[in-house]
Motif scaffolding. Structure first.
Motif, PDB file in Angstrom:
ATOM      1  N   THR A  17       0.840  -1.188   0.000  1.00 49.22           N
ATOM      2  CA  THR A  17       0.000   0.000   0.000  1.00 49.22           C
ATOM      3  C   THR A  17       0.877   1.242   0.000  1.00 49.22           C
ATOM      4  O   THR A  17       1.791   1.378   0.819  1.00 49.22           O
ATOM      5  N   ASN A  18       0.613   2.146  -0.921  1.00 48.70           N
ATOM      6  CA  ASN A  18       1.348   3.407  -1.019  1.00 48.70           C
ATOM      7  C   ASN A  18       0.465   4.541  -0.529  1.00 48.70           C
ATOM      8  O   ASN A  18      -0.734   4.578  -0.825  1.00 48.70           O
ATOM      9  N   SER A  19       1.058   5.460   0.200  1.00 47.01           N
ATOM     10  CA  SER A  19       0.367   6.663   0.663  1.00 47.01           C
ATOM     11  C   SER A  19       1.109   7.866   0.108  1.00 47.01           C
ATOM     12  O   SER A  19       2.282   8.078   0.436  1.00 47.01           O
ATOM     13  N   GLN A  20       0.426   8.652  -0.726  1.00 45.73           N
ATOM     14  CA  GLN A  20       1.090   9.782  -1.372  1.00 45.73           C
ATOM     15  C   GLN A  20       0.142  10.969  -1.507  1.00 45.73           C
ATOM     16  O   GLN A  20      -1.082  10.813  -1.515  1.00 45.73           O
ATOM     17  N   GLU A  21       0.752  12.133  -1.632  1.00 44.59           N
ATOM     18  CA  GLU A  21       0.011  13.368  -1.896  1.00 44.59           C
ATOM     19  C   GLU A  21       0.295  13.798  -3.329  1.00 44.59           C
ATOM     20  O   GLU A  21       1.450  13.817  -3.767  1.00 44.59           O
ATOM     21  N   PHE A  22      -0.778  14.168  -4.044  1.00 41.34           N
ATOM     22  CA  PHE A  22      -0.652  14.654  -5.416  1.00 41.34           C
ATOM     23  C   PHE A  22      -1.167  16.088  -5.494  1.00 41.34           C
ATOM     24  O   PHE A  22      -2.174  16.424  -4.853  1.00 41.34           O
ATOM     25  N   HIS A  23      -0.496  16.914  -6.269  1.00 44.36           N
ATOM     26  CA  HIS A  23      -0.933  18.286  -6.506  1.00 44.36           C
ATOM     27  C   HIS A  23      -1.576  18.325  -7.887  1.00 44.36           C
ATOM     28  O   HIS A  23      -0.903  18.117  -8.911  1.00 44.36           O
ATOM     29  N   THR A  37      -8.297   4.745  -1.881  1.00 43.75           N
ATOM     30  CA  THR A  37      -8.755   5.288  -0.604  1.00 43.75           C
ATOM     31  C   THR A  37      -8.368   6.756  -0.500  1.00 43.75           C
ATOM     32  O   THR A  37      -7.234   7.143  -0.774  1.00 43.75           O
ATOM     33  N   LEU A  38      -9.312   7.583  -0.097  1.00 45.00           N
ATOM     34  CA  LEU A  38      -9.081   9.022   0.050  1.00 45.00           C
ATOM     35  C   LEU A  38      -8.708   9.350   1.484  1.00 45.00           C
ATOM     36  O   LEU A  38      -9.408   8.966   2.418  1.00 45.00           O
ATOM     37  N   ARG A  39      -7.587  10.024   1.657  1.00 46.57           N
ATOM     38  CA  ARG A  39      -7.153  10.445   2.984  1.00 46.57           C
ATOM     39  C   ARG A  39      -7.530  11.898   3.261  1.00 46.57           C
ATOM     40  O   ARG A  39      -8.046  12.217   4.326  1.00 46.57           O
ATOM     41  N   TYR A  40      -7.246  12.783   2.325  1.00 43.99           N
ATOM     42  CA  TYR A  40      -7.597  14.190   2.551  1.00 43.99           C
ATOM     43  C   TYR A  40      -7.630  14.951   1.233  1.00 43.99           C
ATOM     44  O   TYR A  40      -7.109  14.510   0.206  1.00 43.99           O
ATOM     45  N   GLY A  51      -4.470  13.661  -0.770  1.00 42.55           N
ATOM     46  CA  GLY A  51      -3.780  12.562  -0.122  1.00 42.55           C
ATOM     47  C   GLY A  51      -4.560  11.272  -0.322  1.00 42.55           C
ATOM     48  O   GLY A  51      -5.762  11.219  -0.029  1.00 42.55           O
ATOM     49  N   VAL A  52      -3.907  10.237  -0.851  1.00 41.85           N
ATOM     50  CA  VAL A  52      -4.581   8.981  -1.147  1.00 41.85           C
ATOM     51  C   VAL A  52      -3.730   7.792  -0.722  1.00 41.85           C
ATOM     52  O   VAL A  52      -2.519   7.914  -0.511  1.00 41.85           O
ATOM     53  N   GLU A  53      -4.370   6.648  -0.597  1.00 46.91           N
ATOM     54  CA  GLU A  53      -3.703   5.366  -0.384  1.00 46.91           C
ATOM     55  C   GLU A  53      -4.109   4.439  -1.520  1.00 46.91           C
ATOM     56  O   GLU A  53      -5.288   4.364  -1.870  1.00 46.91           O
ATOM     57  N   TYR A  54      -3.147   3.727  -2.100  1.00 49.38           N
ATOM     58  CA  TYR A  54      -3.464   2.842  -3.212  1.00 49.38           C
ATOM     59  C   TYR A  54      -2.473   1.692  -3.241  1.00 49.38           C
ATOM     60  O   TYR A  54      -1.390   1.749  -2.645  1.00 49.38           O
ATOM     61  N   ARG A  62       1.405  11.580 -12.763  1.00 51.83           N
ATOM     62  CA  ARG A  62       2.483  12.384 -12.189  1.00 51.83           C
ATOM     63  C   ARG A  62       2.969  11.771 -10.880  1.00 51.83           C
ATOM     64  O   ARG A  62       2.280  10.946 -10.269  1.00 51.83           O
ATOM     65  N   ASP A  63       4.131  12.192 -10.438  1.00 53.21           N
ATOM     66  CA  ASP A  63       4.698  11.674  -9.195  1.00 53.21           C
ATOM     67  C   ASP A  63       4.031  12.307  -7.987  1.00 53.21           C
ATOM     68  O   ASP A  63       3.653  13.489  -7.996  1.00 53.21           O
ATOM     69  N   GLY A  64       3.908  11.508  -6.929  1.00 52.57           N
ATOM     70  CA  GLY A  64       3.380  12.012  -5.677  1.00 52.57           C
ATOM     71  C   GLY A  64       4.499  12.292  -4.688  1.00 52.57           C
ATOM     72  O   GLY A  64       5.668  11.962  -4.924  1.00 52.57           O
ATOM     73  N   ILE A  65       4.146  12.902  -3.579  1.00 53.11           N
ATOM     74  CA  ILE A  65       5.091  13.198  -2.513  1.00 53.11           C
ATOM     75  C   ILE A  65       4.553  12.640  -1.199  1.00 53.11           C
ATOM     76  O   ILE A  65       3.450  12.098  -1.143  1.00 53.11           O
ATOM     77  N   LYS A  66       5.315  12.794  -0.142  1.00 52.70           N
ATOM     78  CA  LYS A  66       4.919  12.303   1.171  1.00 52.70           C
ATOM     79  C   LYS A  66       3.656  13.019   1.654  1.00 52.70           C
ATOM     80  O   LYS A  66       3.472  14.213   1.406  1.00 52.70           O
TER      81      LYS A  66
END
Length: 380
Positions: A17-23, A37-40, A51-54, A62-66
């Motif tokens: 499971t990856n947790s990342q933030e995308f802009h 899954t939606l985190r925020y 912020g998502v988990e997948y 695109r790349d996500g960040i922490k």
């Protein structure tokens, strides 16, 4: 807060499971082909922080960040209306459906922030502008809530503040029981009394008449047994947390019940930080209920009148008054002040109350007062 569904998102056994933030822009969010899954969600301006988990393939190219830490406080209000999503299993698909709903209503999304981001409770507040009719918008939100498997609450942005006075029903609101039904079960007439109670709470029977009929059936019930029952009454989920938080915030609280002062006073004395209690008096003779009622009976109209009188006594405007209840006899006070929040309501009440929370405990109301989890934690 009550959890009803399992966490959503395509998380498979054995997958990482990856947790990342995308802009992203709002358009990019709505066009994502994969669910997760939606985190925020944080949106102020042109781009959103999502912020998502997948597991497996990322939902965006695109790349996500922490993931960012949860904010210390809720974001400032910028729009005329707030629509709050309270989800026990938030997903990107839910968010996409909700954004399509806003577009269909011709509501402009001005800002969004996340008030809670726990696996069992995600709360996202959307600030919107639009030429809307509140009653039609409220009913539309209820229909979408049913489709999403979540709660969706609309309110004027000006009501996103801590109230000065909050009025509560007792049975099935502050406590997870209908006291009169519990007494009837003990005496062996439970089915008969429960049927009357259900018809009354659904709005199919006059409250005062049904109260007299039920009390007559309880003639001879022991006062000693009442004391034992009081100790056993279960609090509604989130009741203690909400009332404790309101006291810390300086809000006065009142219990306004069509039930009995015997139990209302016990709650105030032993279980809950309440400032005022109003309920129906029980009449005893030789240590047992007489089956008679003491007038005036506290019905829906009297609840509203009493809450109004408390506000006047405390010099509090009705714009700073909130009411919470679940039954048809709560509707008058739910429509009195700043907010009227139906908690786990009967179907008819859910359709008539200004706001409704169906999937979470009473303390979920704190999100409708504009607080996030970090702010709520500090109140404890």
């Amino acid at each position: 807060m009550r959890q009803t569904f399992h966490t959503s998102g395509p998380v498979l056994m054995g997958d990482q499971t990856n947790s990342q933030e995308f802009h992203l822009s709002l358009e990019q969010i709505t066009q994502a082909p994969a669910d997760c899954t939606l985190r925020y969600l944080d949106f102020h301006g042109t781009q959103a922080k999502l912020g998502v988990e997948y597991s497996g393939t990322a939902p965006f190219t695109r790349d996500g960040i922490k993931l960012s830490p949860a904010p210390e406080q809720a974001a400032p209000l910028q729009a005329s209306w707030c629509v709050t999503l309270l989800s026990p299993s938030a997903s990107l698909a839910q968010l996409q459906q909700l954004m399509r709903f806003f577009d269909g209503q011709q509501w402009t999304l001005v800002a969004a922030d996340t008030l809670a981001q726990r696996p069992e409770c995600t709360v996202i507040r959307f600030q919107i502008e639009g030429d809307l009719n509140f009653d039609r918008a409220r009913l539309s939100c209820l229909r979408v809530a049913d489709q999403l498997g979540a709660d969706l609450v609309i309110q004027a942005a000006a009501t996103q503040r801590v109230p000065a006075l909050a009025g509560f029903d007792m049975d099935s609101t502050l406590i997870d029981a209908e006291v009169i039904d519990e007494l009837a079960k003990i005496t062996g007439i439970g089915d008969q009394v429960t049927a009357i109670t259900q018809a009354t709470m659904a709005g199919d029977m006059d409250f005062c008449e049904s109260f007299k009929r039920r009390m007559a059936l309880l003639k001879g019930f022991s006062e000693k047994r009442l004391a034992e029952i009081a100790q056993e009454l279960p609090l509604k989920e989130g009741a203690y947390e909400l009332l404790t938080a309101l006291r810390a915030l300086g809000c006065k609280t009142a219990l306004l019940s069509g039930g009995f002062t015997y139990f209302a006073e016990f709650l105030r004395r032993e279980r809950l930080p309440l400032d005022f209690t109003y309920a129906n008096e029980l009449k005893f003779a030789e240590g047992a209920l007489t089956g008679e009622v003491v007038e005036p009976i506290i019905d829906g109209d009297r609840k509203r009148k009493l809450l109004t009188e408390i506000a006047e006594k405390l010099n509090i405007s009705l714009e700073r008054v909130v009411a919470m209840g679940d039954g048809a006899n709560d509707i008058p006070m739910l429509n009195l002040g700043e907010l009227g929040i139906a908690i786990h309501p009967k179907p008819k009440v859910r359709m008539q109350a200004p706001q409704a929370i169906n999937l979470f405990g009473l303390d979920a109301a704190l999100y409708l007062f504009g607080l996030n989890d970090r702010q709520i934690e500090k109140l404890g």
